[in-house]
Write a protein that holds these residues in place. Structure first.
Motif, PDB file in Angstrom:
ATOM      1  N   ARG A 143    -131.816  36.677   1.848  1.00 18.33           N
ATOM      2  CA  ARG A 143    -131.505  35.625   2.822  1.00 18.33           C
ATOM      3  C   ARG A 143    -132.155  34.298   2.414  1.00 18.33           C
ATOM      4  O   ARG A 143    -131.535  33.232   2.513  1.00 18.33           O
ATOM      5  N   GLY A 144    -133.419  34.370   1.983  1.00 19.51           N
ATOM      6  CA  GLY A 144    -134.100  33.151   1.564  1.00 19.51           C
ATOM      7  C   GLY A 144    -133.479  32.545   0.328  1.00 19.51           C
ATOM      8  O   GLY A 144    -133.330  31.317   0.214  1.00 19.51           O
ATOM      9  N   PHE A 145    -133.081  33.394  -0.608  1.00 17.12           N
ATOM     10  CA  PHE A 145    -132.468  32.952  -1.860  1.00 17.12           C
ATOM     11  C   PHE A 145    -131.164  32.204  -1.581  1.00 17.12           C
ATOM     12  O   PHE A 145    -130.929  31.108  -2.088  1.00 17.12           O
ATOM     13  N   VAL A 146    -130.332  32.787  -0.724  1.00 14.97           N
ATOM     14  CA  VAL A 146    -129.051  32.159  -0.407  1.00 14.97           C
ATOM     15  C   VAL A 146    -129.257  30.936   0.483  1.00 14.97           C
ATOM     16  O   VAL A 146    -128.589  29.910   0.317  1.00 14.97           O
ATOM     17  N   GLY A 147    -130.200  31.020   1.425  1.00 14.15           N
ATOM     18  CA  GLY A 147    -130.481  29.871   2.276  1.00 14.15           C
ATOM     19  C   GLY A 147    -130.938  28.670   1.475  1.00 14.15           C
ATOM     20  O   GLY A 147    -130.568  27.521   1.777  1.00 14.15           O
ATOM     21  N   MET A 148    -131.711  28.910   0.447  1.00 14.15           N
ATOM     22  CA  MET A 148    -132.147  27.830  -0.442  1.00 14.15           C
ATOM     23  C   MET A 148    -130.940  27.178  -1.107  1.00 14.15           C
ATOM     24  O   MET A 148    -130.855  25.952  -1.223  1.00 14.15           O
ATOM     25  N   MET A 149    -129.964  27.967  -1.539  1.00 15.45           N
ATOM     26  CA  MET A 149    -128.773  27.423  -2.176  1.00 15.45           C
ATOM     27  C   MET A 149    -127.945  26.590  -1.199  1.00 15.45           C
ATOM     28  O   MET A 149    -127.333  25.601  -1.575  1.00 15.45           O
ATOM     29  N   ARG A 150    -127.976  26.988   0.069  1.00 12.18           N
ATOM     30  CA  ARG A 150    -127.169  26.297   1.072  1.00 12.18           C
ATOM     31  C   ARG A 150    -127.892  25.087   1.662  1.00 12.18           C
ATOM     32  O   ARG A 150    -127.343  24.421   2.553  1.00 12.18           O
ATOM     33  N   GLY A 151    -129.101  24.817   1.160  1.00 13.96           N
ATOM     34  CA  GLY A 151    -129.838  23.676   1.668  1.00 13.96           C
ATOM     35  C   GLY A 151    -130.460  23.913   3.028  1.00 13.96           C
ATOM     36  O   GLY A 151    -130.923  22.972   3.677  1.00 13.96           O
ATOM     37  N   GLU A 152    -130.521  25.150   3.461  1.00 15.99           N
ATOM     38  CA  GLU A 152    -131.140  25.501   4.744  1.00 15.99           C
ATOM     39  C   GLU A 152    -132.590  25.893   4.475  1.00 15.99           C
ATOM     40  O   GLU A 152    -132.979  27.058   4.561  1.00 15.99           O
ATOM     41  N   PHE A 153    -133.396  24.888   4.129  1.00 15.92           N
ATOM     42  CA  PHE A 153    -134.724  25.174   3.598  1.00 15.92           C
ATOM     43  C   PHE A 153    -135.672  25.759   4.646  1.00 15.92           C
ATOM     44  O   PHE A 153    -136.483  26.629   4.323  1.00 15.92           O
ATOM     45  N   GLY A 154    -135.593  25.307   5.895  1.00 14.79           N
ATOM     46  CA  GLY A 154    -136.462  25.859   6.928  1.00 14.79           C
ATOM     47  C   GLY A 154    -136.225  27.338   7.147  1.00 14.79           C
ATOM     48  O   GLY A 154    -137.161  28.155   7.025  1.00 14.79           O
ATOM     49  N   PRO A 155    -134.998  27.745   7.458  1.00 11.06           N
ATOM     50  CA  PRO A 155    -134.716  29.178   7.607  1.00 11.06           C
ATOM     51  C   PRO A 155    -135.012  29.966   6.324  1.00 11.06           C
ATOM     52  O   PRO A 155    -135.452  31.123   6.388  1.00 11.06           O
ATOM     53  N   ALA A 156    -134.757  29.348   5.172  1.00 10.36           N
ATOM     54  CA  ALA A 156    -135.018  30.050   3.907  1.00 10.36           C
ATOM     55  C   ALA A 156    -136.503  30.370   3.775  1.00 10.36           C
ATOM     56  O   ALA A 156    -136.876  31.500   3.434  1.00 10.36           O
ATOM     57  N   LEU A 157    -137.354  29.384   4.044  1.00 16.37           N
ATOM     58  CA  LEU A 157    -138.800  29.610   3.936  1.00 16.37           C
ATOM     59  C   LEU A 157    -139.271  30.638   4.957  1.00 16.37           C
ATOM     60  O   LEU A 157    -140.166  31.446   4.668  1.00 16.37           O
ATOM     61  N   HIS A 158    -138.657  30.636   6.137  1.00  9.50           N
ATOM     62  CA  HIS A 158    -139.014  31.639   7.146  1.00  9.50           C
ATOM     63  C   HIS A 158    -138.663  33.048   6.651  1.00  9.50           C
ATOM     64  O   HIS A 158    -139.469  33.982   6.769  1.00  9.50           O
ATOM     65  N   SER A 159    -137.462  33.195   6.091  1.00  6.56           N
ATOM     66  CA  SER A 159    -137.057  34.512   5.565  1.00  6.56           C
ATOM     67  C   SER A 159    -137.979  34.952   4.434  1.00  6.56           C
ATOM     68  O   SER A 159    -138.366  36.127   4.356  1.00  6.56           O
ATOM     69  N   LEU A 160    -138.323  34.022   3.558  1.00  5.56           N
ATOM     70  CA  LEU A 160    -139.188  34.369   2.429  1.00  5.56           C
ATOM     71  C   LEU A 160    -140.584  34.749   2.904  1.00  5.56           C
ATOM     72  O   LEU A 160    -141.221  35.641   2.317  1.00  5.56           O
ATOM     73  N   ALA A 161    -141.078  34.098   3.962  1.00  7.02           N
ATOM     74  CA  ALA A 161    -142.378  34.472   4.515  1.00  7.02           C
ATOM     75  C   ALA A 161    -142.334  35.891   5.080  1.00  7.02           C
ATOM     76  O   ALA A 161    -143.278  36.673   4.915  1.00  7.02           O
ATOM     77  N   GLN A 162    -141.220  36.236   5.740  1.00 11.73           N
ATOM     78  CA  GLN A 162    -141.065  37.602   6.234  1.00 11.73           C
ATOM     79  C   GLN A 162    -140.992  38.599   5.081  1.00 11.73           C
ATOM     80  O   GLN A 162    -141.572  39.693   5.145  1.00 11.73           O
ATOM     81  N   GLY A 163    -140.272  38.214   4.020  1.00 10.32           N
ATOM     82  CA  GLY A 163    -140.203  39.090   2.859  1.00 10.32           C
ATOM     83  C   GLY A 163    -141.565  39.307   2.233  1.00 10.32           C
ATOM     84  O   GLY A 163    -141.915  40.425   1.827  1.00 10.32           O
ATOM     85  N   ARG A 164    -142.349  38.240   2.175  1.00 12.38           N
ATOM     86  CA  ARG A 164    -143.692  38.362   1.607  1.00 12.38           C
ATOM     87  C   ARG A 164    -144.560  39.303   2.441  1.00 12.38           C
ATOM     88  O   ARG A 164    -145.254  40.167   1.906  1.00 12.38           O
ATOM     89  N   SER A 165    -144.487  39.146   3.765  1.00 15.43           N
ATOM     90  CA  SER A 165    -145.279  39.997   4.643  1.00 15.43           C
ATOM     91  C   SER A 165    -144.903  41.468   4.485  1.00 15.43           C
ATOM     92  O   SER A 165    -145.772  42.345   4.391  1.00 15.43           O
TER      93      SER A 165
END
Length: 905
Positions: A506-528
Motif C-alpha cells: 500500500r505504501g509503495f503504490v501510494g508513493m507512486m500515486r503521490g499520496e505521501f501522507g497515507p503512504a507513510l502511514h502504511s509504511l509505519a504500520q508495515g514497520r511496526s
C-alpha cells in the motif's frame, strides 16, 4: 491435523554444528603433517582436501588441539547442505562467535555494528567481532564441500581472504573449495594438504595395528594392506576391524587385491558379518539416521539398550563418532553409513520404511521439523510431509530462509501446492523474494483458485500482490491488497508478516500515486508489524520506501540520513535479501542526488554482488543510472557504458521490459547532454513503442525525474522543439505541484528554464531557474542541475550575475547556486586515478603512529596506553585518519595500507 509440539518445548541445541566432535580413540597422530602446519612461519589458511575417508576431520581435531595449546581461541563449524541458505549460515557463524566469546575474558559486543551510521560490510562485522576477542583465533570449517550456493561461498571467501593474520582458517573439503585459494597460495598465505598427503605412511599404518593389542600383523600382511589400501585411512581402519575374519586373513596371505573402493566394500561386509545379530540389526536400522541419540534409537527400534549399544560401538571404533552435544548424539562415518544403508535397502526394505516413519514421529515430537520432514519424505508419507512443511514454513518465510524453502520444495510431491494451498502461499513468497519467475508461475493459478477461501495458512491475495510487484504490475498489486481484510496484529507470526508486506505494498503504490501522507502511514504500520514478527527483510522494505518518499518530497538530507541509518542498523548488517539490495540501491541514488558521489560509488561496489543477484526493477534503474553518471563525471566513459550494459542485461534477465526502456533512455540522455542530438534521436527511435508508464497521477520513483515523459521533453528541447516541450512541462508541472512532488518539480523547472532560454525568453528562463533553486535549496539537491550538462551550467553562471533574490529562502538558493557554479567548473578526475590509492591529505606524525598501531590490530585502549593519551583522543585521531584515507572502517584502512605505504614505516 495440527503439528504437535510439547508445552515448554526447547529445540535441540546446535552443538553438533558449532562444537567439534570427539576425537576417535583409534585416531593416528599425524605428527609430520602437524609439524608442517605449525612451523614458525605458518600459512594463515590450511585446506585439507581429499575424498571421504581420508581422515580430514581427525587431522582437523588434532590441529585444533595444537592451536588451543598454542594459546589460540578455537571455533568449529560442521557445514552441511542446509548452510547453502546464507541466512542460516550467518546464524551459525553468530552462534560460533558466542562460543568463542565464552572462551575469552573480553567477549565481543553483541550489539557491535561499527561506528554509528557506518555501513559495515558483513565480513568486516564478523572479523571485527573476532578481533574484539583480543587473542589469536583458529577457525575450523568441516565438510566445506557441502557449500555450493554462490552467495554462501562469497561470504566465506570474503571472510577468509580479508581476515588478518591473527585469524587462522582450517578447512576440510572433498573438493578444492572456491574461496579464492589460487591467489592465497601464490601469495604464500594458504597451504593445501592433498589426498596424497593425507594417506597413511607405512609407519602410521603400523601404529594403527600395534595400538590395538588384540591384533598381530606381520610385515608381509602390512605390505599387502598397504598395497590394497594405498594408505587410504578409512580402508586401513576397516582392515583393523575386519582382521578377525579368517577370509580376510586368507586374502592377505594369497595376495588377492583390487581397487581401494572394492577393498573397502569387501571389508565392510566382513566387519558387519563379524558382529552379533543384535549389533548387526542395530547398525543396519540406525544407518538411515543422520545423527543418533539413545532416546531416538530406543524409540525407533523399540528397545531399551540404545545408550549401551552406542557406547560399545564408539569404544570398538565401529565408525561411530560422538558429536559434541550434551544430549549424547552420535553419527556414522559416511563410508560405513552408505554401506549399511545399501545393505538395509537390499535385505530389509520394509524395515527401512518403518525406521524412517518412527524417526519422523520422534523428531516431530521434539519440534525438529526439518529432520522430521526428511524422514516423512523418505518413508513416502507425502501427506504428512506436506503438513510438516506447511507448518515449518510459517517460521521459514518470516525468517527469510527462502533458500531453505526452495531446497525442500524440490523434494515435496509435485502436487504439494494443490494439496495444501497454504504451501502455495509460502512457496510464492519465497520464489517472489528469490526472483524466480519460472517457479512462481505455476503457483499463481493455485493462488487465484483459492481467492474465495479464507485460509488460516496464509492469504493468497497478499501473496499475489507481492508477485505482482515482482512482475512490475503495481496496479494489480494494489487491487489484490485492496480486497484483503483489514485486521489487527495477531499472535500468529506469519499472519503479522503477511500484514506487514501488505502495508508495504500500500505504501509503495501510494508513493507512486503521490499520496505521501497515507503512504507513510502504511509504511509505519508495515514497520511496526515487521518488528513484531521479527521479519528484517519486510522491515527493510518499509524503511526504503519511507526514504524514497522523503526524496520525492524534497527532503533529501533527511532521506540520506534515514536510509544510511537503516542500512547501518545492526539488524541489517547480516541481512541478505532482495529488500537489503533495494535499500542499498535507494541509498546509492540518494547519495548521488546529494553529490556525495564518492560514498555512492563505494556503497555500490560494496553491495554490487547483492544488487546483481537481488535488486528489483525500479531500484536497479535508479542505482545503475546514478553509478553510470558518476563514472561519466569522472571521465570513465567506458566504465559508464559497461554499467549501463550490465543494468540492461539484469533488466532483461528479470523480465522487466520497462526497466530496459529506462536504461536505454539513459543512453539517449547521455547523448543529448554531450550535444550529439542526431545520435540521441537515432537511439530514441529504436526504443520499443510502449504506452506511458508515467502519467499525471501515477509516477514511479524511477521515473520521477527521468522517465519516458521527461525523456521526451528533453529530446524535444534539444531537437529544437522548445515550445512543444514547454506545453508538456506545463501539464506535468501542474500535477507535480498538486501532489507535492518537489523532486519532480525541480527537474521540470530546470527543463522549463532551458526551454525558455532556447526560445530567447530570458526573464521566464531565469524565473524558472530561480524557482528550481528555491525548491532544491532546503534539500540541497545538486545533481538535478549538473545532470543537464553545459547548457544549464552556462545559464547558472548567467543567473549568478542577476540581483540577489528577494524571497525568504533566497539566501539558501544563492548558496546552492554558488555551489553549483563551482561544481560545474570542476574537471572530471582522470579515468585511471584510483580513488583510494593514498591519503587524501597528509597524515600528521601522531596519526602515522596511530595508523601503524591500527594496522597491527591494536585496540583503542592499547593505543591510548602506548601513547599515554585518553581513549577519546585516540578516537579523535582515528576519525581524522579515516577521513584522510577516505575509508569508514578499520579494516578498510588496513587494506589501504597494504596497497599503499601511508604509515611511513
Amino acid at each position: 491435523m495440527k503439528i504437535a509440539v510439547p508445552a515448554g518445548f526447547v529445540p535441540l541445541p546446535l552443538n553438533h554444528k558449532i562444537l567439534p566432535p570427539h576425537a576417535h580413540r583409534h585416531a593416528v597422530e599425524r605428527s609430520a603433517l602437524l609439524a608442517r602446519l605449525f612451523r614458525d612461519v605458518a600459512e594463515r589458511v590450511v585446506v585439507f582436501q581429499g575424498p571421504a575417508g581420508h581422515g580430514k576431520t581427525s587431522l582437523m581435531l588434532q590441529a585444533q588441539a595444537a592451536s588451543a595449546s598454542g594459546g589460540a581461541l578455537t571455533g568449529w563449524l560442521s557445514l552441511d547442505e542446509s548452510d547453502n541458505d546464507i541466512r542460516r549460515l550467518l546464524g551459525h557463524l553468530q552462534a560460533l562467535l558466542t562460543v568463542l566469546g565464552s572462551q575469552s575474558p573480553t567477549p565481543p559486543n553483541e550489539d557491535y555494528a561499527g561506528s554509528a551510521g557506518t555501513i559495515t560490510p558483513r565480513s568486516d562485522w564478523l572479523i571485527g567481532r573476532l578481533l574484539e576477542l583480543g587473542r589469536p583465533v583458529a577457525l575450523f570449517l568441516d565438510d566445506l564441500h557441502a557449500i555450493t550456493d554462490p552467495g554462501a561461498l562469497r561470504l566465506l571467501r570474503e571472510l577468509i581472504t580479508n581476515a588478518p593474520d591473527r585469524i587462522r582458517w582450517f578447512l576440510a573439503s572433498r573438493v578444492v573449495p572456491e574461496v579464492g585459494l589460487p591467489r592465497l597460495v601464490v601469495g604464500d598465505e594458504a597451504l593445501v594438504v592433498s589426498a596424497e598427503d593425507l594417506r597413511f605412511s607405512r609407519a602410521e599404518m603400523r601404529h594403527v595395528f600395534d595400538a590395538d593389542r588384540g591384533l598381530s600383523v606381520s610385515d608381509t600382511e602390512l605390505d599387502a594392506i598397504f598395497r590394497g589400501t594405498e594408505g587410504w585411512p578409512a580402508a586401513v581402519q576397516l582392515y583393523r576391524l575386519a582382521l578377525g575374519s579368517a577370509s580376510v586373513r586368507h586374502s592377505l596371505a594369497s595376495g588377492c587385491g583390487g581397487a581401494p573402493r572394492e577393498v573397502a566394500d569387501y571389508l565392510a561386509e566382513n566387519v558387519l558379518g563379524q558382529q552379533p545379530p543384535p549389533v548387526q540389526d542395530f547398525l543396519l536400522q540406525t544407518s538411515v539416521l543422520s545423527r543418533m541419540s539413545a532416546a531416538l534409537c530406543d524409540d525407533v527400534l523399540g528397545r531399551s539398550d540404545g545408550q549401551e549399544m552406542l557406547a560399545s560401538l564408539e569404544r570398538d571404533g565401529l565408525f561411530v563418532r560422538r558429536l559434541e552435544s550434551g544430549e549424547g548424539w552420535f553419527t556414522y562415518h559416511a563410508i560405513f553409513a552408505n554401506f549399511l544403508q545399501e545393505q538395509l535397502a537390499r535385505t530389509q526394505p520394509e524395515h527401512r520404511v518403518a525406521v524412517h516413519r518412527r524417526a519422523a514421529a520422534w523428531f516431530e515430537s521434539q519440534g525438529q521439523l526439518e529432520e522430521a520432514l526428511h524422514h516423512h519424505l523418505s518413508a513416502g508419507d507425502d501427506d504428512r510431509a506436506c503438513e510438516v512443511f506447511d507448518h515449518w514454513s510459517d517460521a521459514l518465510v518470516p525468517d527469510g530462509h527462502f533458500a531453505t524453502v526452495d531446497r525442500w520444495s524440490h523434494r515435496l510431491p509435485a502436487d504439494a501446492a494443490t494439496r495444501r494451498p497454504g504451501i502455495a502461499v509460502k512457496l510464492s513468497w519465497a520464489f517472489t523474494f528469490l526472483i524466480r519467475h519460472e517457479q512462481l508461475a505455476p503457483l499463481l493459478p493455485v493462488l487465484r483458485a483459492n481467492l474465495a477461501r479464507r485460509l488460516i495458512e496464509g492469504d493468497p491475495r497478499l501473496a499475489l500482490s507481492m508477485a505482482a510487484v515482482l512482475q512490475d504490475d503495481p496496479a494489480r498489486a494494489l487491487e489484490y491488497v485492496a480486497h484483503t481484510e483489514h485486521r489487527e496484529p495477531t499472535s500468529n507470526r506469519f499472519r503479522n508478516f503477511e500484514l506487514a508486506a501488505g502495508h508495504n505494498v500500500r505504501g509503495f503504490v501510494g508513493m507512486m500515486r503521490g499520496e505521501f501522507g497515507p503512504a507513510l502511514h502504511s509504511l509505519a504500520q508495515g514497520r511496526s508489524l515487521s518488528e513484531r514478527s521479527n521479519a528484517t527483510f519486510t522491515l527493510a522494505y518499509s524503511l526504503v520506501h519511507s526514504g524514497l518518499t522523503l526524496v520525492a518530497q524534497g527532503q533529501l538530507p533527511e532521506a540520506v540520513e534515514h536510509l544510511r541509518g537503516a542500512i547501518s542498523d545492526r539488524r541489517m548488517v547480516l541481512e541478505e535479501s532482495v529488500s537489503k539490495a533495494c535499500l542499498a540501491c535507494a541509498l546509492v541514488m540518494a547519495l548521488y542526488e546529494a553529490d556525495q558521489t564518492g560514498d555512492a560509488l563505494a556503497l555500490f561496489e560494496q553491495f554490487h554482488d547483492m544488487i546483481v543477484e537481488a535488486s528489483l526493477h525500479d531500484y536497479l534503474v535508479v542505482c545503475y543510472r546514478a553509478v553510470a553518471r558518476i563514472r561519466d563525471q569522472r571521465g570513465e566513459l567506458a566504465l559508464a557504458l559497461e554499467t549501463l550494459e550490465e543494468a540492461e542485461r539484469l533488466s532483461y534477465n528479470g523480465r522487466w521490459p520497462r526497466a530496459v526502456q529506462l536504461i536505454q533512455g539513459e543512453r539517449v540522455r547521455r547523448e543529448l547532454v554531450a550535444g550529439r542530438v542526431d545520435r540521441a534521436q537515432t537511439l530514441a527511435a529504436r526504443l520499443q513503442p510502449e504506452s506511458r508508464s508515467d502519467t499525471d497521477d501515477w509516477v514511479r520513483f524511477s521515473e520521477e525525474t527521468d522517465g519516458p515523459r521527461i525523456g521526451r521533453i528533453r529530446l524535444d528541447l534539444h531537437a529544437g522543439r522548445a515550445a512543444q516541450a514547454l506545453d508538456e512541462i506545463g501539464a506535468c508541472l501542474a500535477a507535480a505541484q498538486r501532489q507535492g512532488r518537489v523532486h519532480r518539480q525541480i527537474r521540470l523547472q530546470t527543463l522549463a528554464a532551458l526551454a525558455h532560454h532556447s526560445l530567447g525568453q530570458t526573464r521566464p528562463a531565469h524565473r524558472c531557474l530561480q524557482l528550481a533553486l528555491e525548491l532544491a535549496a532546503p534539500g540541497r539537491y545538486v545533481r538535478m542541475f549538473l545532470d543537464e550538462g553545459p547548457a544549464l551550467a552556462a545559464l547558472l553562471r548567467a543567473h549568478a550575475n542577476l540581483p540577489a533574490a528577494a524571497p525568504e529562502n533566497g539566501a539558501e538558493a544563492r548558496a546552492l547556486l554558488g555551489r553549483l557554479i563551482e561544481a560545474s567548473g570542476t574537471a572530471p578526475a582522470p579515468a585511471d586515478t584510483p580513488w583510494r590509492a593514498a591519503a587524501l591529505e597528509p597524515l600528521t606524525k601522531r596519526e602515522h603512529k596511530v595508523l601503524a598501531m591500527l594496522v597491527d590490530y591494536q585496540s583503542n585502549e592499547e593505543i591510548a596506553s602506548a601513547l599515554c593519551v585518553s581513549r577519546d583522543t585516540v578516537k579523535f585521531h582515528v576519525r581524522n585518519i579515516y577521513s584522510k584515507l577516505g575509508v569508514k572502517t578499520r579494516l578498510e584502512a588496513i587494506r589501504v595500507v597494504k596497497t599503499s605505504d601511508t604509515t611511513g614505516r
